[in-house]
Design an enzyme around this catalytic site. Sequence first.
Site, PDB file in Angstrom:
ATOM      1  N   SER A   1       0.822  -1.215   0.000  1.00  0.00           N
ATOM      2  CA  SER A   1       0.000   0.000   0.000  1.00  0.00           C
ATOM      3  C   SER A   1       0.850   1.256   0.000  1.00  0.00           C
ATOM      4  O   SER A   1       1.931   1.293   0.579  1.00  0.00           O
ATOM      5  CB  SER A   1      -0.926   0.020   1.220  1.00  0.00           C
ATOM      6  OG  SER A   1      -1.673   1.216   1.200  1.00  0.00           O
TER       7      SER A   1
ATOM      8  N   LYS B   1      -4.709  -6.629   3.292  1.00  0.00           N
ATOM      9  CA  LYS B   1      -4.628  -5.515   2.344  1.00  0.00           C
ATOM     10  C   LYS B   1      -6.023  -5.182   1.787  1.00  0.00           C
ATOM     11  O   LYS B   1      -6.369  -4.017   1.596  1.00  0.00           O
ATOM     12  CB  LYS B   1      -3.664  -5.860   1.186  1.00  0.00           C
ATOM     13  CG  LYS B   1      -3.628  -4.804   0.075  1.00  0.00           C
ATOM     14  CD  LYS B   1      -3.154  -3.472   0.589  1.00  0.00           C
ATOM     15  CE  LYS B   1      -3.056  -2.293  -0.318  1.00  0.00           C
ATOM     16  NZ  LYS B   1      -3.728  -2.118  -1.520  1.00  0.00           N
TER      17      LYS B   1
ATOM     18  N   HIS C   1      -7.825  -3.315   4.372  1.00  0.00           N
ATOM     19  CA  HIS C   1      -7.236  -1.962   4.369  1.00  0.00           C
ATOM     20  C   HIS C   1      -7.936  -1.114   3.308  1.00  0.00           C
ATOM     21  O   HIS C   1      -8.358   0.017   3.555  1.00  0.00           O
ATOM     22  CB  HIS C   1      -5.727  -2.064   4.080  1.00  0.00           C
ATOM     23  CG  HIS C   1      -5.086  -0.777   3.647  1.00  0.00           C
ATOM     24  ND1 HIS C   1      -5.252  -0.253   2.383  1.00  0.00           N
ATOM     25  CD2 HIS C   1      -4.305   0.104   4.301  1.00  0.00           C
ATOM     26  CE1 HIS C   1      -4.599   0.900   2.280  1.00  0.00           C
ATOM     27  NE2 HIS C   1      -4.011   1.130   3.440  1.00  0.00           N
ATOM     28  N   ASN C   2      -8.074  -1.671   2.119  1.00  0.00           N
ATOM     29  CA  ASN C   2      -8.712  -0.930   1.034  1.00  0.00           C
ATOM     30  C   ASN C   2     -10.181  -0.656   1.331  1.00  0.00           C
ATOM     31  O   ASN C   2     -10.709   0.395   0.985  1.00  0.00           O
ATOM     32  CB  ASN C   2      -8.575  -1.685  -0.289  1.00  0.00           C
ATOM     33  CG  ASN C   2      -7.189  -1.531  -0.883  1.00  0.00           C
ATOM     34  OD1 ASN C   2      -6.237  -1.232  -0.168  1.00  0.00           O
ATOM     35  ND2 ASN C   2      -7.051  -1.736  -2.166  1.00  0.00           N
TER      36      ASN C   2
ATOM     37  N   GLU D   1     -10.311   2.168   3.538  1.00  0.00           N
ATOM     38  CA  GLU D   1      -9.988   3.330   2.672  1.00  0.00           C
ATOM     39  C   GLU D   1     -11.256   3.825   1.937  1.00  0.00           C
ATOM     40  O   GLU D   1     -11.535   5.022   1.907  1.00  0.00           O
ATOM     41  CB  GLU D   1      -8.914   2.862   1.680  1.00  0.00           C
ATOM     42  CG  GLU D   1      -8.575   3.778   0.532  1.00  0.00           C
ATOM     43  CD  GLU D   1      -7.611   3.055  -0.453  1.00  0.00           C
ATOM     44  OE1 GLU D   1      -6.562   2.557  -0.017  1.00  0.00           O
ATOM     45  OE2 GLU D   1      -7.932   2.987  -1.659  1.00  0.00           O
TER      46      GLU D   1
HETATM   47  C1  6PG Z   1      -3.109   1.439  -1.747  1.00  0.00           C
HETATM   48  C2  6PG Z   1      -4.372   1.649  -2.525  1.00  0.00           C
HETATM   49  C3  6PG Z   1      -4.243   1.006  -3.859  1.00  0.00           C
HETATM   50  C4  6PG Z   1      -5.318   1.423  -4.854  1.00  0.00           C
HETATM   51  C5  6PG Z   1      -6.509   0.510  -4.811  1.00  0.00           C
HETATM   52  C6  6PG Z   1      -7.855   1.125  -4.708  1.00  0.00           C
HETATM   53  O1  6PG Z   1      -3.224   0.868  -0.676  1.00  0.00           O
HETATM   54  O2  6PG Z   1      -2.065   1.830  -2.224  1.00  0.00           O
HETATM   55  O3  6PG Z   1      -5.457   1.092  -1.860  1.00  0.00           O
HETATM   56  O4  6PG Z   1      -4.165  -0.347  -3.662  1.00  0.00           O
HETATM   57  O5  6PG Z   1      -5.564   2.754  -4.845  1.00  0.00           O
HETATM   58  O6  6PG Z   1      -6.366  -0.211  -5.972  1.00  0.00           O
HETATM   59  O7  6PG Z   1      -8.361   1.313  -5.959  1.00  0.00           O
HETATM   60  P1  6PG Z   1      -9.842   1.457  -6.387  1.00  0.00           P
HETATM   61  O8  6PG Z   1     -10.361   2.682  -5.700  1.00  0.00           O
HETATM   62  O9  6PG Z   1      -9.702   1.649  -7.864  1.00  0.00           O
HETATM   63  O10 6PG Z   1     -10.610   0.230  -6.057  1.00  0.00           O
END
Ligand code: 6PG
Length: 467
Positions: free
Chosen positions: A128, A183, A186-187, A190
Amino acid sequence: MQKSEIGLIGLATMGANLARNIANNKFKISVFNRTTEKTTKFIAEYGNEYLVGQEELKDFVKSLKAPRKIILLVKAGWPVDAFIDKLTPLLDKGDLIIDGGNSNYKDTQKRTTALKEKGIEFLGCGVSGGEEGALNGPSLMPGGSKKAYNKVSKILNKIAAKDFNGNPCVTYIGNNGAGHYVKTVHNGIEYGVMQMIAEAYEIFRSVYKLKAPEIAKIFKNYNRGKLKSYLFEITSEVLDRKDQYKKGYLIDYILDKAGQKGTGRWTAIDALERAVALPTVTEAVFARITSGEKDTRKRLNKIYSKAKVKNKIPLNKFISKLGDALYAGMLSSYAQGYHLIQKTAAEEGWEIDLSEVSRIWEGGCIIRADILNFLHKAYAKNQNKHLFEIKDISNGMIKTIPKLREICGYAQSNGVAIPALSTSLAYFEMMTNENSSANLIQGLRDYFGAHTYERTDKKGSYHTEWN
Ligand code: 6PG
């Protein structure tokens, strides 16, 4: 020629930057790309004694020291399998493939098993930090066998970002798919936090009619306090960017259709399959999907008028209340993600250390935030706690939840959709309520389907003849 310590396949932005990071840390690395043109261009620009390119896959493999370590940074899905298939005949027992892409952890589990049968080690490693992190220090979440991890731990420790105490943002996460799973979550977190930020922006824009640079300033201030985090920091930068083609700010020219590559959706699907509540991430995914319905939204917008703003909270007061509301919402999103990891770890038999996960998220990654520091400390004492039970969190929640309640009511009465903020609140209200209304659900289920219910006063399963 001296052989390379490690190899990397896939020279798109992430791969290229990670390769440069490894070389900058003085580990000799060989790189390979499906199209030779890209390799040639990359080496012409960045090649040196630590960074060498290969045009043929077999030469690339030959250029690596045994046991070979190869990082794959190609598009998740079939391209990973395609490269594994091409590589395996060229590898020896004990060699290691590391998938650094955003792969689905279930694929990682399958690949681990398939490669194990051939004597080849496999690590699914979450990376990430985007392009910048890949180059200057990402947060790394490797999963697979401990033996495989030990083969590359020296390199991973060197290239990773630093946590609040200056230690590398990398730790062994757990067996097979554990690294990619963490991970993915984590996303998901996010997605949730980004959606709440977008909702806050929308209230400023549509209720207070603020312009992008004014909102940027507010976010800059938020980032000086308890909300301090990478996502808040970059929000003010995105809002403050002038357009290069036209008068005004870039944000006002960006089409309101959010993309997604899958990790947020996978997190939500996984939570549903495991029956773990993850509403903030799920709503964030739905919000992106709804944003994609631009044409339908355009048509419907003509039929319905927006709610008229009543009794505006003075802006200064609102900014402070919203800051608290965002804090409570952000904690709720983290709480849901952590709870999902706890439940999954138990089901999968992964010994995931949440204190370590919090620590490696302190630097490099997209959800890095000040709050991770007390999560790191709190989970060192007790892995099984729900995040809302942690003293620093509960103190923060008790102070800020009243503001989240107020803001949700206010935004909704002003016709602003706040799916992530309101569901973060609902999650908190439900998780902290001993007496839910599910007794009525059970009564209804038993009424129409004889599904039975449990009682509060005695054990067993009961059915009532309602008619
Ligand atoms: C990171 C990000 C990275 C990316 C994802 C999310 O941790 O560096 O999460 O992995 O930005 O792919 O992308 P999407 O918003 O396109 O699903």
